[in-house]
Design a protein around this motif. Sequence first.
Motif, PDB file in Angstrom:
ATOM      1  N   ARG A 174       0.736  -1.191  -0.068  1.00 34.28           N
ATOM      2  CA  ARG A 174       0.057   0.049   0.028  1.00 34.28           C
ATOM      3  C   ARG A 174       0.752   1.324   0.054  1.00 34.28           C
ATOM      4  NH1 ARG A 174      -5.222   1.099   2.208  1.00 34.28           N
ATOM      5  NH2 ARG A 174      -5.536   3.370   2.407  1.00 34.28           N
ATOM      6  N   ALA A 175       1.983   1.394   0.790  1.00 38.18           N
ATOM      7  CA  ALA A 175       2.892   2.212   0.879  1.00 38.18           C
ATOM      8  C   ALA A 175       3.432   2.688  -0.233  1.00 38.18           C
ATOM      9  CB  ALA A 175       3.727   2.252   2.149  1.00 38.18           C
ATOM     10  N   VAL A 176       4.061   1.504  -1.204  1.00 38.84           N
ATOM     11  CA  VAL A 176       4.540   1.933  -2.561  1.00 38.84           C
ATOM     12  C   VAL A 176       3.653   2.837  -3.520  1.00 38.84           C
ATOM     13  CG1 VAL A 176       5.265   0.549  -4.704  1.00 38.84           C
ATOM     14  CG2 VAL A 176       6.011  -0.299  -2.490  1.00 38.84           C
ATOM     15  N   LEU A 177       2.177   2.197  -3.356  1.00 37.60           N
ATOM     16  CA  LEU A 177       1.333   2.650  -4.197  1.00 37.60           C
ATOM     17  C   LEU A 177       1.054   4.330  -3.694  1.00 37.60           C
ATOM     18  CD1 LEU A 177      -1.130  -0.242  -4.436  1.00 37.60           C
ATOM     19  CD2 LEU A 177       0.110   0.549  -6.307  1.00 37.60           C
TER      20      LEU A 177
ATOM     21  N   SER B 108       3.619   6.678  -4.804  1.00 34.91           N
ATOM     22  CA  SER B 108       3.778   7.021  -6.359  1.00 34.91           C
ATOM     23  C   SER B 108       2.436   7.910  -6.866  1.00 34.91           C
ATOM     24  CB  SER B 108       3.667   5.783  -7.117  1.00 34.91           C
ATOM     25  OG  SER B 108       2.517   5.031  -7.123  1.00 34.91           O
ATOM     26  N   GLY B 109       1.529   7.952  -5.665  1.00 33.89           N
ATOM     27  CA  GLY B 109       0.205   8.802  -5.805  1.00 33.89           C
ATOM     28  C   GLY B 109      -0.761   8.126  -6.721  1.00 33.89           C
ATOM     29  N   LEU B 110      -0.594   6.557  -6.776  1.00 39.59           N
ATOM     30  CA  LEU B 110      -1.570   5.847  -7.372  1.00 39.59           C
ATOM     31  C   LEU B 110      -2.773   5.678  -6.462  1.00 39.59           C
ATOM     32  CD1 LEU B 110       0.397   2.914  -9.206  1.00 39.59           C
ATOM     33  CD2 LEU B 110      -0.724   4.866 -10.135  1.00 39.59           C
ATOM     34  N   ILE B 111      -2.714   5.665  -5.178  1.00 41.24           N
ATOM     35  CA  ILE B 111      -3.756   5.677  -4.303  1.00 41.24           C
ATOM     36  C   ILE B 111      -3.592   6.901  -3.529  1.00 41.24           C
ATOM     37  CG2 ILE B 111      -4.516   3.426  -4.619  1.00 41.24           C
ATOM     38  CD1 ILE B 111      -3.411   2.707  -1.843  1.00 41.24           C
ATOM     39  N   GLU B 112      -4.567   7.592  -2.886  1.00 45.08           N
ATOM     40  CA  GLU B 112      -4.531   8.656  -1.935  1.00 45.08           C
ATOM     41  C   GLU B 112      -4.205   8.159  -0.554  1.00 45.08           C
ATOM     42  OE1 GLU B 112      -5.071  11.957  -2.211  1.00 45.08           O
ATOM     43  OE2 GLU B 112      -4.519  11.600  -4.356  1.00 45.08           O
ATOM     44  N   PRO B 113      -3.615   8.745   0.238  1.00 41.75           N
ATOM     45  CA  PRO B 113      -3.523   8.036   1.686  1.00 41.75           C
ATOM     46  C   PRO B 113      -5.112   7.912   2.175  1.00 41.75           C
ATOM     47  CG  PRO B 113      -2.385  10.064   1.467  1.00 41.75           C
ATOM     48  CD  PRO B 113      -3.179  10.178  -0.009  1.00 41.75           C
ATOM     49  N   ALA B 114      -5.210   6.914   3.038  1.00 42.99           N
ATOM     50  CA  ALA B 114      -6.304   6.627   3.617  1.00 42.99           C
ATOM     51  C   ALA B 114      -7.654   6.180   2.946  1.00 42.99           C
ATOM     52  CB  ALA B 114      -6.736   7.991   4.713  1.00 42.99           C
ATOM     53  N   THR B 115      -7.358   5.864   1.704  1.00 45.50           N
ATOM     54  CA  THR B 115      -8.231   5.364   0.971  1.00 45.50           C
ATOM     55  C   THR B 115      -8.816   3.989   1.281  1.00 45.50           C
ATOM     56  OG1 THR B 115      -6.546   5.598  -0.878  1.00 45.50           O
ATOM     57  CG2 THR B 115      -9.449   5.751  -1.505  1.00 45.50           C
ATOM     58  N   GLU B 116     -10.060   3.553   1.496  1.00 46.06           N
ATOM     59  CA  GLU B 116     -10.319   2.331   1.890  1.00 46.06           C
ATOM     60  C   GLU B 116     -10.322   1.270   0.829  1.00 46.06           C
ATOM     61  OE1 GLU B 116     -12.855   1.482   4.653  1.00 46.06           O
ATOM     62  OE2 GLU B 116     -12.610   3.010   5.912  1.00 46.06           O
TER      63      GLU B 116
END
Lengths: 257, 225
Positions: A46-49, A52-60
């Motif tokens: 999750r931290a890798v993603l 890189s901005g592929l997922i926003e922090p704290a998205t479920e």
Amino acid sequence: MTERESVARTLGVAAIVAVFCSLMVSLAVLWLRPIQLAYLSIERNRAVLEASGLIEPATELTEQQIVDRFLGLDTRIVDLDSGTFSDAVSTTSFDFRAAINDPDLTRPIQDELDIANLGRRPVYLPAYLLRNGSTIEQIVLPIYGQGMWATIHGFISLRADFATVEGVAFYEHGETPGIGDRFLNPEWLAQWRGQPAYDENERVAFRIGADGGRPAGIDAITGATVTTSAIEDLVRYWLGDDGFGPFLAYMRREAPQ
Amino acid sequence: MIQRLIATSRNTLLAPLLDNNPITLQVLGLCSALAVTSSLRPAIFMSVAVISVLVFANVTVSLLRHVIPQSIRLIIEVTLIASAVIVVDEVLKAFVPDVAAILSVFVGLIITNCIVLARVESFAMHHGVWASLLDALGNGLGYAWILLLVGAIRELLGAGSLLGQEILPLAESGGWFEPNQLMLLTPSAFFLLALLVWTIRSLRPVQRSQSDQIRSDNPPSGAAP
Ligand SMILES: Cc1cc2nc3c(=O)[nH]c(=O)nc-3n(C[C@H](O)[C@H](O)[C@H](O)COP(=O)(O)O)c2cc1C
């Protein structure tokens, strides 16, 4: 002295309680450790993603969604000694914990270079490439180092110039809640975007906080100077000559596909 | 005889809920009550953690009470409590890692939570297993309901939700409720606890400390009642 208070009795009771308690704790850890490690490996992906901005922090997201997106990245292994990609280790069987702890897979760091207080540095580490067709858009690299209480682990993402920070994410730390752990604040982490990793002379340019007239690109955190400088040091170590420095210089020259 | 027994058991279990509540009367365990109540979910798991540790510590110490030498009594008690806390912490990290991240050091700090040591020292060392179990449950629940109440109020007023579910429609998404950010900060837990203590002591004047009573018996002239 009554029998109950005798020395032998005291030692005996102490020994029995000690053995009982250590058994209880050891068995619990033996049983629970694998479950905790499985969660940690998802958090690492999750931290890798996030870096890189592929997922926003704290998205479920479910574990499956995280793994699916993670598999969309191109995982390569970097040989830090030679500063190039390596095919000596398979990416699928690569075990991050073993890679950074196993004495056979790590080597000692000279004291004066060891600004992140690591002691030993792995030979092989993963790099995650975010591709658009054949061009590399970002490269995500693992970073870690000693914080105030425990090792801080995270990932930093660099842009295609291999000299500018795109993002960062941390997934494991032991900083004090409410004091040191404010470095996880998304607004603070957002300041990393676009910060220079190297200057035009290829020297590490990453800094946190203002210094001698130079304005701060990333603010230091008041009351958490220990944590902030630990993070600055660990990033500078991993960008430096003993870390990914030679590899990133090679990427800037060659950018192999 | 049996009725007396039931009455004592009931008293052991129920007295700590209100009449002898560890937080509002004895004013113990405040550190965690302030720190983990910014929303309901961590408060629930903290309560479960404290109840489990209390039950384990009270029962084991009660079982060993005739064996433990006086000279190492406290060390033995703390060793048992600390081991239970480590196990609870590891269980939380394995099964509810998101909550474990919020609770962080406060689970480990149950070791130093005065409620646990107080029950073990003052009760389990002198009572049978059954009574100690009830005492642990009673005090655990007495701690828990305060934590849950404060957690629920803070989450409701601070974020308009309970357990993450929106209850009061937020103004920013078209509703009418403007959340009070202060509720999410630690001082609000102080205010809420103080209000609770005040309410309980007004309803049960027995709980007022002596200095309170002297003051309210002879109010200074001109002071508001
Ligand atoms: C119990 C305790 C825990 C602390 N935890 C941290 C921490 O995790 N990270 C940190 O940078 N400073 C922590 N500090 C504060 C540091 O000791 C130090 O005072 C601070 O980093 C200095 O920051 P400043 O230069 O902005 O005042 C802690 C202090 C105490 C007493």
